[in-house]
Design a protein around this motif. Structure first.
Motif, short mmCIF file in Angstrom:
data_model
loop_
_atom_site.label_atom_id
_atom_site.label_comp_id
_atom_site.label_asym_id
_atom_site.label_seq_id
_atom_site.Cartn_x
_atom_site.Cartn_y
_atom_site.Cartn_z
N GLU A 101 -5.77 4.24 9.27
CA GLU A 101 -6.05 3.45 8.08
C GLU A 101 -5.97 1.97 8.46
O GLU A 101 -5.17 1.59 9.31
CB GLU A 101 -5.01 3.71 6.97
CG GLU A 101 -5.00 5.10 6.41
CD GLU A 101 -3.95 5.27 5.32
OE1 GLU A 101 -3.44 4.25 4.80
OE2 GLU A 101 -3.62 6.43 4.99
N ASN B 238 -5.66 -1.16 5.84
CA ASN B 238 -5.60 -1.50 4.42
C ASN B 238 -5.61 -3.01 4.24
O ASN B 238 -4.70 -3.70 4.72
CB ASN B 238 -4.33 -0.89 3.81
CG ASN B 238 -4.30 0.62 3.96
OD1 ASN B 238 -5.21 1.31 3.52
ND2 ASN B 238 -3.28 1.13 4.62
N ASP C 281 -5.79 -6.19 1.58
CA ASP C 281 -5.42 -6.59 0.23
C ASP C 281 -6.33 -7.74 -0.23
O ASP C 281 -6.10 -8.90 0.11
CB ASP C 281 -3.95 -7.02 0.22
CG ASP C 281 -3.44 -7.37 -1.17
OD1 ASP C 281 -4.18 -7.14 -2.15
OD2 ASP C 281 -2.30 -7.85 -1.27
N VAL D 37 -6.19 -3.12 -2.93
CA VAL D 37 -6.06 -2.83 -1.50
C VAL D 37 -7.11 -1.80 -1.12
O VAL D 37 -7.21 -0.74 -1.74
CB VAL D 37 -4.65 -2.31 -1.16
CG1 VAL D 37 -4.58 -1.90 0.32
CG2 VAL D 37 -3.60 -3.36 -1.48
N TYR D 38 -7.92 -2.11 -0.11
CA TYR D 38 -8.99 -1.22 0.34
C TYR D 38 -8.66 -0.70 1.74
O TYR D 38 -8.35 -1.50 2.64
CB TYR D 38 -10.33 -1.97 0.41
CG TYR D 38 -10.83 -2.47 -0.91
CD1 TYR D 38 -11.65 -1.68 -1.72
CD2 TYR D 38 -10.51 -3.75 -1.36
CE1 TYR D 38 -12.12 -2.14 -2.94
CE2 TYR D 38 -10.98 -4.22 -2.58
CZ TYR D 38 -11.78 -3.41 -3.36
OH TYR D 38 -12.26 -3.88 -4.56
N ASP D 39 -8.75 0.62 1.92
CA ASP D 39 -8.72 1.19 3.26
C ASP D 39 -10.14 1.09 3.79
O ASP D 39 -11.00 1.91 3.47
CB ASP D 39 -8.25 2.64 3.23
CG ASP D 39 -8.27 3.28 4.62
OD1 ASP D 39 -8.58 2.59 5.60
OD2 ASP D 39 -7.98 4.50 4.70
N ASN E 55 -1.23 -6.18 3.61
CA ASN E 55 -2.20 -5.76 4.61
C ASN E 55 -1.47 -4.93 5.67
O ASN E 55 -0.51 -5.40 6.28
CB ASN E 55 -2.87 -6.96 5.26
CG ASN E 55 -3.53 -7.86 4.25
OD1 ASN E 55 -4.50 -7.47 3.60
ND2 ASN E 55 -3.01 -9.07 4.09
#
Length: 255
Positions: free
Chosen positions: A44, A46, A48, A70-72, A105
Motif C-alpha cells: 500500500e 497511502n 493524504d 487518504v488514497y491508496d 501518509n
C-alpha cells in the motif's frame, strides 16, 4: 494540522476540447484533476490529499469542492482513478497550481506499516511558473501519474521519505490504451514504449489495465507477468494512441 505542499505543475491551455461549462457564463472554465498510479514495490502507498490550490494575481486560493481523503494509490490501476476535484473557476491567468497533502501518509511493506516522512526541503514542492490563461468554455482535465518507484526513498535506518515524482498530462492532448489480460490469476506489469515515452501500470484483480495520458503516437506494449505465474512475457507492436480516444487492445492471452 500541519500540511505539506508537495508539488506544483503547469497548466496548458487546451483548444481542442471545447465543453460548455455554463450555458449562461462563457467566462468560466471547468478544471478536473485526477490521480492515477505507476508501479511500486509495496503493498500500500497511502497519500493524504488535503486540498488542490491555484495561484492567481491575488495569491493562492483553494479550488474547493474537495473532500480531504487518504488514497491508496496502488489501487489506482486497471482504468481506476481518483477524481480529486471537478469544478468551475473564473477564466483567466493562472500562475501556479499545487496539491496539498496532510500528515497521514504511510506505506505498507511486508505486512508492516511505515510513516512517510516529508523532508523540509520537499515541503514547498517543485515550483513551476505558468503565466497561462484559461479560456472560457474549455474543460481542462489534468492527470497526475504518481511515479511510486521514484517517489519513495528508503533511508538507511529503515524508514521512508516521500519525495514525489509526478508525471502530469492532460486528456485533451493525449489518449489512453486499455485491455484485459488472461489468465488473470497473477498481476501483470504493462509497459508502453515509444521513441520518447515509457508509460507503465499494473493489471487489476480482473486482469484489466488502462494506461492514462498516453501522448499520441505508436507504441510497443509489453506484458510482464509475475514470475510465480510461470507465464511468458508478451510484446505487441504498433499500438496507436489516438488524441482524445481510448485504444482498446481487447483480450491479451499470455502463455
Amino acid at each position: 494540522m500541519k500540511k505539506h505542499i508537495l508539488f506544483l505543475f503547469a497548466l496548458t491551455t487546451i483548444f481542442a476540447a471545447f465543453v460548455s461549462c455554463s450555458s449562461d457564463d462563457p467566462k468560466t472554465s471547468q478544471v478536473a484533476v485526477r490521480l492515477v498510479d505507476a508501479p511500486g514495490d509495496y503493498e500500500e502507498v497511502n497519500i493524504d490529499v488535503a486540498d488542490v490550490m491555484i495561484n492567481r494575481e491575488n495569491g493562492w486560493e483553494s479550488l474547493g469542492n474537495i473532500t480531504p481523503q487518504v488514497y491508496d494509490i496502488l489501487k489506482l490501476t486497471g482504468g481506476v482513478d481518483a477524481l480529486l476535484v471537478d469544478t468551475e473557476i473564473p477564466s483567466g491567468k493562472i500562475n501556479q497550481i499545487r496539491l496539498v497533502l496532510g500528515e497521514n501518509n504511510t506505506l505498507v511493506k511486508d505486512g508492516k506499516s511505515y510513516p512517510l516522512d516529508t523532508p523540509s526541503a520537499q515541503q514547498s514542492g517543485l515550483k513551476l511558473n505558468v503565466h497561462q490563461d484559461l479560456v472560457g468554455g474549455v474543460k481542462y482535465t489534468f492527470i497526475l501519474d504518481f511515479m511510486v518507484d521514484k517517489s519513495i526513498v528508503e533511508k538507511g535506518n529503515g524508514t521512508y521519505s516521500l519525495k514525489p515524482t509526478i508525471r502530469v498530462t492532460t486528456e485533451a492532448l493525449s489518449g489512453a490504451i486499455s485491455g484485459k489480460v488472461t489468465p488473470f490469476n497473477y498481476q501483470v506489469e504493462v509497459i508502453a514504449v515509444s521513441a520518447t515515452e515509457s508509460i507503465s501500470t499494473f493489471t487489476n484483480a480482473d486482469g484489466a489495465f488502462m494506461l492514462h495520458g498516453v501522448p499520441v503516437g505508436t507504441y510497443q506494449v509489453t506484458f510482464t507477468p509475475d514470475a510465480a505465474s510461470g507465464l511468458s512475457e508478451k510484446t505487441i507492436n504498433d499500438v496507436n494512441s489516438v488524441l482524445g480516444e481510448n485504444t482498446n487492445m481487447g483480450a491479451i492471452e499470455l502463455e
